[in-house]
Enzyme design. Structure first.
Site, PDB file in Angstrom:
ATOM      1  N   ASP A 276       0.861  -1.171   0.000  1.00 47.99           N
ATOM      2  CA  ASP A 276       0.000   0.000   0.000  1.00 47.99           C
ATOM      3  C   ASP A 276       0.903   1.228   0.000  1.00 47.99           C
ATOM      4  OD1 ASP A 276      -2.307   1.750   0.561  1.00 47.99           O
ATOM      5  OD2 ASP A 276      -1.375   1.914   2.541  1.00 47.99           O
TER       6      ASP A 276
ATOM      7  N   ASP B  69      -1.520  -0.539   6.175  1.00 50.13           N
ATOM      8  CA  ASP B  69      -1.635   0.001   7.531  1.00 50.13           C
ATOM      9  C   ASP B  69      -3.052   0.384   7.918  1.00 50.13           C
ATOM     10  OD1 ASP B  69      -1.757   2.350   5.836  1.00 50.13           O
ATOM     11  OD2 ASP B  69      -1.507   3.499   7.678  1.00 50.13           O
TER      12      ASP B  69
ATOM     13  N   ASP C  49      -7.030  -1.091   3.957  1.00 54.76           N
ATOM     14  CA  ASP C  49      -6.171  -2.189   3.520  1.00 54.76           C
ATOM     15  C   ASP C  49      -6.591  -3.526   4.112  1.00 54.76           C
ATOM     16  OD1 ASP C  49      -4.449  -0.372   2.171  1.00 54.76           O
ATOM     17  OD2 ASP C  49      -3.454   0.085   4.064  1.00 54.76           O
TER      18      ASP C  49
END
Length: 810
Positions: A500, A704, A708
């Protein structure tokens, strides 16, 4: 418990509704450009042959349809510890009337059941699964979870305490008779031998038998249950191997008491059960210690809302009590409780936690807002949408759905057991039969028993849990929390590593990237922005403090800012005011046009160039003219490039996946270690992207935020940064407590080292077998010496597992 329904017409990639979207490519509808780009880049994976798919998930999983009026219940199940447990629970659950589908995962201790609540309730389902020998309860039932942990500790305590009582009698009385004068003089040894061979010793044996029975039934229950499940599913595992040895010694000893035999081997049963159980409990304790490191993570779930009544007053209600068209007031710094429409606002909303977009989005009347996002400045009134749902709730459900539908892998020891168990049983039967044909009745049973005992040394049962515990221990010393004991097996063959962007490769915090302003004008702009609650303004204000060096003088300057700022006004796209007698304007170029201020061509060009990099250009003007630009952007994490390079050097594909605008992720496309970048992808789209990559190999996802979480759960292995959200940590298998991105490389190194340790332990165990089994077959080794050899091999495995896995500087 949640209601579910399938979407008839949805995004081709993630199945989100496409109402209001006109993005169509080759006849396929998409909810956003990000999903379209992912699908076009990865649609060839649908041609992958089934034998090339490494992830063990049924094809029906992604296309499951829930019958009308059915609900989905998620239960936590204690006692699952292998793939055979998954198959057994699914088979039993689907046999219940009213259940249409069931999926379970021992990795997350979760089972998902689609059922008709009018036929079978959640309580009935809990009873059905608990009746199989497991403990099933609602995922939010903390009391049941604590009770299950207490039972686990109690089983170990029973085994250790009663095991000590049994072994003490063996050490003081029984073993000396076996070894004659080694312990006592000949007369004493002869006395004990005569006494134990007489009927006087029967009560003594009965006491030992009773203690061993308790140990086998209570401490050994999980092992016996695992053995039973492996037989039911016809999948031999380590539990069956251990149970065969323990039960064989127990049955032989009991028959020996009944028929007046000379020897009993309850010590073998006790040693096998207690040592293996203690090893597993040690691993579990290490994992619990690791999990406690994450207690500072905060949940972002919104439970209450401030509803506006007809008379204009406010009342606090639960989110479940909200109805369509209710008006909700959200103040600065609060999270929007549900999805809805803005009806009175001109405030910025931070949606990063849900969508991954790093920059706040300005919202005006008529705009839609996402439940779970945060209002950064100004109050906002939101009209509740039709479904009155919270995006966080949908993400939570998606995470649970993925977790319960993602089967675990078959562990190495269990794979070996599928071959070893049949071989051992056949060998024991053949050897016993041969000795019977030779006319050695009692010896035949004793030799057969010895073969069964030596074939399952405790070392083999300890090989994996102790090595994994060492891996978890060493990870914890490096501020890495490992939640699942199969992590080290799942990560070793990773083919694709997906990162990410916002909050992972970057810190998720705004900083001033560069500026062309003179120092005095920058300071005046920062003084105005100190009065703004917008993240961009906060970044500019913070840069002023950093530039001043954070000294006492700068603190004094800050305290006198009120004297320097003569007026201040906040606007939708910026701020204006008078500082030191100068009229200052800070914000979007549109704000300059609205106020009739001039934006020179060179400043406009600088703004355009900054936008191309995905950063936020903030124009600053004085007395009617824009003088320069402050560029604000997301700060990259330390060592991000070294981490990506190290991972890609091992021939792994590196993907950057973000909900951010494509321009914000453009710079990563130019980095040599990155193979592909997908931007503007929603949480459901991230999960769908990961699942597509799962079809071509093992996938690791690093993220995080809550946005996600579905992707972390969908990946073969999820890694969450510890400074992220609780939901991300719940969905992941590994968490980096100190937010050090370079720890990702350490995880891969630990996984390789742990797997080497597992194989080394199993190698030692099988070396023992290679020597002991032939001796047992020849009748040279009896159960007593087999038990001693078994203990020696176990100590060797324990000693090997206590060594550090990596050098101290790794």
């Amino acid at each position: 418990m949640t209601n579910n329904s399938t979407t008839e017409t949805g995004c081709k990639l993630c199945d989100l509704p496409v109402e209001g979207s006109d993005i169509v490519d080759d006849g396929n509808p998409f909810c956003c450009l990000g999903c379209r780009d992912v699908y076009n880049a990865l649609d060839d994976v649908d041609d992958i042959e089934p034998e090339d798919v490494r992830r063990t998930r049924d094809e029906s999983q992604s296309s499951r349809e829930i019958p009308q009026d059915h609900e989905t219940t998620f239960l936590e199940v204690d006692g699952m510890h292998c793939a055979t447990c998954e198959a057994f629970i699914e088979s039993a659950a689907t046999a219940v009337e009213g259940v249409s589908d069931a999926r379970s995962s021992y990795i997350t201790d979760t089972v998902r059941i689609d059922h008709d609540p009018n036929v079978v309730s959640e309580v009935d389902l809990q009873d059905e699964i608990s009746g199989l020998g497991y403990s099933a309860y609602s995922r939010d039932d903390a009391f049941s979870r604590r009770r299950a942990n207490d039972w686990e500790m109690g089983r170990v305590a029973v085994g250790v305490l009663m095991g000590m009582s049994v072994m003490l009698q063996y050490l003081v009385i029984i073993y000396p008779t076996y070894f004659g004068g080694l312990f006592y003089d000949d007369r004493t040894a002869e006395f004990f031998e005569t006494a134990l061979a007489s009927s006087v010793a029967t009560p003594f044996y009965v006491v030992i038998a009773a203690l061993t029975t308790i140990i086998l039934a209570i401490t050994g229950k999980p092992i016996l249950q695992g053995a039973y499940v492996s037989i039911r599913t016809r999948s031999p595992n380590m539990d069956l191997l251990i149970a065969i040895a323990a039960v064989s010694a127990y049955v032989y000893s009991t028959l020996s008491i009944v028929f007046g035999g000379e020897h009993i081997y309850y010590d073998v049963t006790v040693a096998i059960i207690v040592i293996v159980t203690a090893g597993n409990y040690y691993e579990s304790t290490i994992k619990q210690q690791a999990t406690e490191r994450l207690s500072d993570l905060t949940s972002i779930q919104v439970d209450e809302a401030r509803r506006i009544c007809e008379d204009g007053e406010y009342e606090d209600v639960t989110v479940d009590d909200l109805e369509v068209s209710d008006r909700v007031l959200v103040r600065p710094g609060e999270r929007i409780p549900v999805d809805g429409e803005v009806i009175n606002s001109d405030a910025a909303v931070d949606e990063a936690i849900v969508t991954g977009e790093s920059l706040p989005v300005q919202k005006t009347n008529g705009d839609t807002v996402v439940g779970g996002s945060m209002v950064t400045n100004g109050a906002m009134t939101v009209r509740v949408g039709e479904n009155a749902t919270n995006s966080l709730d949908r993400i939570t459900e998606l995470v649970w759905d993925l977790q319960s539908g993602s089967h675990g892998i078959q562990k190495l020891a269990d794979k070996l057991a599928t071959i070893f168990v049949p071989v051992v049983l056949v060998l024991a039967v053949i050897v016993t039969g041969v000795y019977l044909l030779l006319g050695n009745g009692v010896s035949a049973l004793l030799v057969g028993l010895t073969v069964l005992i030596v074939s399952c040394p405790c070392a083999l049962g300890l090989a994996t849990p102790l090595a994994v515990a060492a891996g978890i221990r060493d990870a914890l010393e490096r501020s890495i929390v490992v939640f699942d004991d199969s992590v080290f097996e799942r990560i070793r063959d990773a083919d694709t590593v997906i990162f990410d962007k916002t909050g992972t490769l970057t810190t998720g915090e705004m900083i001033v990237a560069n500026t062309d302003l003179k120092a005095d004008l920058f300071e005046k702009a920062a003084l105005l922005e100190e009065r703004s609650s917008h993240p961009v303004g906060e970044a500019i204000a913070a840069e002023r403090t950093v530039s001043d060096g954070g000294t006492a003088e700068s603190a004094s300057n800050t305290s006198s800012a009120d004297d320097r700022v003569e007026s201040f006004d906040s606007h939708r796209t910026g701020v204006t005011g008078v500082v030191d007698g100068d009229k200052i304007l800070v914000g979007h170029p549109n704000l300059f046009r609205d106020h009739g201020w001039d934006v020179p061509a060179d400043v406009a060009e600088y703004i355009a160039d900054s936008r191309e990099t995905g950063r936020v250009p903030v124009a600053v003007g004085r007395d009617g003219t824009a003088k320069g630009v402050i560029v604000v952007g997301d700060e990259l994490r330390a060592n991000w490039d070294e981490t990506l390079t190290a991972i890609s050097d091992n021939e792994r594909e590196i993907i950057v996946l973000t909900g951010d605008d494509a321009r914000a992720a453009e710079s990563f496309r130019e980095y040599r270690a990155v193979d592909e970048v997908f931007a503007g992808v929603p949480p459901e789209g991230k999960a769908a992207t990961v699942e597509q990559f799962n079809r071509t190999g093992r996938t690791v996802m690093i993220g995080d935020g809550t946005n996600d979480a579905p992707a972390l759960a969908a990946a073969d292995l999820g890694i969450a940064l510890g400074g992220g959200t609780a939901m991300a940590a719940d969905a992941a298998d590994v968490a980096l407590v100190d937010d050090d991105l370079s720890s990702v490389e350490t995880i891969f190194n630990l996984a390789q080292a742990t797997n080497r340790r597992v194989k080394g332990n199993i190698g030692w165990a099988f070396c023992y077998n290679a020597i002991a089994i032939p001796l047992a077959v020849l009748g040279i080794l009896n159960p007593l010496f087999a038990a001693l050899a078994m203990g020696a091999s176990s100590l060797l495995v324990v000693a090997n597992s206590t060594r550090p896995l990596l050098p101290e500087d790794d």
